[in-house]
Design a protein around this motif. Structure first.
Motif, PDB file in Angstrom:
ATOM      1  N   HIS A  76       0.928  -1.101  -0.051  1.00 11.59           N
ATOM      2  CA  HIS A  76      -0.130   0.072  -0.036  1.00 11.59           C
ATOM      3  C   HIS A  76       0.931   1.157  -0.027  1.00 11.59           C
ATOM      4  O   HIS A  76       1.955   1.119   0.501  1.00 11.59           O
ATOM      5  N   LEU A  77       0.282   2.426  -0.658  1.00  9.34           N
ATOM      6  CA  LEU A  77       1.312   3.154  -0.878  1.00  9.34           C
ATOM      7  C   LEU A  77       1.915   4.040   0.584  1.00  9.34           C
ATOM      8  O   LEU A  77       3.031   4.748   0.417  1.00  9.34           O
ATOM      9  N   ASP A  78       1.084   3.896   1.654  1.00  7.71           N
ATOM     10  CA  ASP A  78       1.736   4.659   2.679  1.00  7.71           C
ATOM     11  C   ASP A  78       2.508   3.717   3.674  1.00  7.71           C
ATOM     12  O   ASP A  78       3.074   3.713   4.672  1.00  7.71           O
ATOM     13  N   HIS A  79       2.940   2.631   2.925  1.00  5.65           N
ATOM     14  CA  HIS A  79       3.971   1.433   3.368  1.00  5.65           C
ATOM     15  C   HIS A  79       5.023   1.244   2.212  1.00  5.65           C
ATOM     16  O   HIS A  79       6.127   1.356   2.853  1.00  5.65           O
ATOM     17  N   LEU A  80       4.666   0.750   1.015  1.00  7.12           N
ATOM     18  CA  LEU A  80       5.616   0.862   0.118  1.00  7.12           C
ATOM     19  C   LEU A  80       5.427   2.074  -0.700  1.00  7.12           C
ATOM     20  O   LEU A  80       4.441   2.223  -1.606  1.00  7.12           O
ATOM     21  N   ASP A  81       5.977   3.085  -0.282  1.00 12.01           N
ATOM     22  CA  ASP A  81       6.035   4.225  -0.898  1.00 12.01           C
ATOM     23  C   ASP A  81       6.934   4.594  -2.087  1.00 12.01           C
ATOM     24  O   ASP A  81       8.164   4.533  -1.892  1.00 12.01           O
ATOM     25  N   PRO A  82       6.491   4.602  -3.276  1.00 15.92           N
ATOM     26  CA  PRO A  82       7.309   4.580  -4.368  1.00 15.92           C
ATOM     27  C   PRO A  82       8.184   5.933  -4.466  1.00 15.92           C
ATOM     28  O   PRO A  82       9.177   5.754  -4.882  1.00 15.92           O
ATOM     29  N   VAL A  83       7.454   6.967  -4.066  1.00 13.97           N
ATOM     30  CA  VAL A  83       8.436   8.313  -3.921  1.00 13.97           C
ATOM     31  C   VAL A  83       9.456   8.045  -3.195  1.00 13.97           C
ATOM     32  O   VAL A  83      10.569   8.521  -3.375  1.00 13.97           O
ATOM     33  N   THR A  84       9.366   7.428  -1.890  1.00  9.97           N
ATOM     34  CA  THR A  84      10.353   7.554  -0.930  1.00  9.97           C
ATOM     35  C   THR A  84      11.609   6.590  -1.586  1.00  9.97           C
ATOM     36  O   THR A  84      12.756   6.800  -1.417  1.00  9.97           O
ATOM     37  N   ILE A  85      11.033   5.426  -1.906  1.00  8.72           N
ATOM     38  CA  ILE A  85      12.320   4.554  -2.605  1.00  8.72           C
ATOM     39  C   ILE A  85      12.798   4.930  -3.591  1.00  8.72           C
ATOM     40  O   ILE A  85      14.219   4.719  -3.802  1.00  8.72           O
ATOM     41  N   ARG A  86      12.160   5.532  -4.643  1.00  8.68           N
ATOM     42  CA  ARG A  86      13.018   5.957  -5.866  1.00  8.68           C
ATOM     43  C   ARG A  86      13.847   6.917  -5.545  1.00  8.68           C
ATOM     44  O   ARG A  86      15.152   7.127  -6.010  1.00  8.68           O
ATOM     45  N   ALA A  87      13.507   7.903  -4.159  1.00 13.39           N
ATOM     46  CA  ALA A  87      14.554   9.041  -3.979  1.00 13.39           C
ATOM     47  C   ALA A  87      15.559   8.519  -2.862  1.00 13.39           C
ATOM     48  O   ALA A  87      16.716   9.190  -2.648  1.00 13.39           O
ATOM     49  N   TYR A  88      15.565   7.406  -2.500  1.00  9.91           N
ATOM     50  CA  TYR A  88      16.357   6.836  -1.461  1.00  9.91           C
ATOM     51  C   TYR A  88      17.873   6.636  -1.963  1.00  9.91           C
ATOM     52  O   TYR A  88      17.954   6.050  -3.264  1.00  9.91           O
TER      53      TYR A  88
END
Length: 255
Positions: A76-88
């Motif tokens: 779910h987006l508030d757990h697997l957050d694509p924005v956070t992971i891409r920028a990590y």
């Protein structure tokens, strides 16, 4: 908050600490290792709906996040957050742990396949002296049938049980670990997630040293008053110590 506050935070050899990022996101530290779980550092889950937009700014920029292990409980987006992971920025240095279907999303977000470890319920892996064990959770929707809770054990024996989003069910209670140091459990009670009273009954079955509610603070339409949780702790005579954490403030514990 700056990540340096966490990396520089001093602990005794037997201690551990955690920082709540909001929703179900945490940073854990012990034995010189840093673990992040479900960090939601964007507004990607809002879908433009005000009631699901962030009630407060993210405490960290994804670019400043730094962890030895990055755990994701479900897609779910508030757990697997694509924005956070891409920028990590440390994808090639960090171990990513997720259940089987969620793990399939990670290569598309720039995570090298050799840094991804699939850990389902009932499985364990030890990386960087930290043991992570998958714990059964009852999914809250057919889109996340691989939802998995996780028990994290540091080299000094400190343990944290993150239940993930889960429905309240006897099988979930039976499968849960016994007596972890800290239990992290949702109380929002919406979309099949555990509510405040169920979270307390869940904690009674697990008997952690400390129990902390989550998943009630970030989105107005998915909120709950943590004082309701505290009331049920007293009502059901919970022996575990309830802790209402403060955002981005360290909670430190020992044996």
């Amino acid at each position: 908050m700056e990540m340096k506050i966490i990396t520089d935070y001093l602990l005794q050899p037997s201690e551990a600490a955690l920082w709540w990022l909001g929703q179900a996101g945490y940073i854990l530290k012990s034995g010189g290792k840093i673990i992040v779980i479900d960090p939601y550092l964007s507004d990607s889950a809002s879908g433009g709906v005000a009631g699901f937009s962030r009630a407060f700014a993210a405490p960290l920029l994804p670019e400043s996040l730094n962890a030895d292990v990055y755990i994701i409980t479900h897609d779910h987006l508030d757990h697997l957050d694509p924005v956070t992971i891409r920028a990590y920025p440390r994808k090639t240095e960090t171990w990513f742990i997720a259940p089987r279907l969620a793990a399939k999303k990670l290569p598309g977000l720039g995570v090298p396949e050799e840094r991804i470890l699939v850990v389902n319920a009932g499985e364990s892996v030890t990386v960087d002296s930290v043991t992570v064990t998958g714990v059964f959770a009852l999914p809250t929707g057919k889109d996340v049938i691989d939802t998995t809770g996780y028990l994290i054990e540091f080299s000094n024996g400190r343990t944290v049980y993150h239940t993930s989003d889960t429905q309240f069910h006897p099988l979930v209670l039976d499968a849960a670990p016994s007596k972890p140091d800290v239990m992290l459990v949702p109380i929002n009670g919406k979309w099949k997630n555990t509510n405040a009273e169920e979270a307390v009954l869940f904690a009674k079955a697990v008997s952690p040293g400390y129990v902390m509610p989550n998943h009630y603070d970030l989105m107005p339409l998915n909120a709950e008053n943590p004082e309701v949780f505290e009331w049920f702790c007293h009502h059901h005579r919970l022996l575990s110590k309830p802790v209402i954490p403060k955002h981005f403030k360290p909670f430190t514990w020992d044996i």
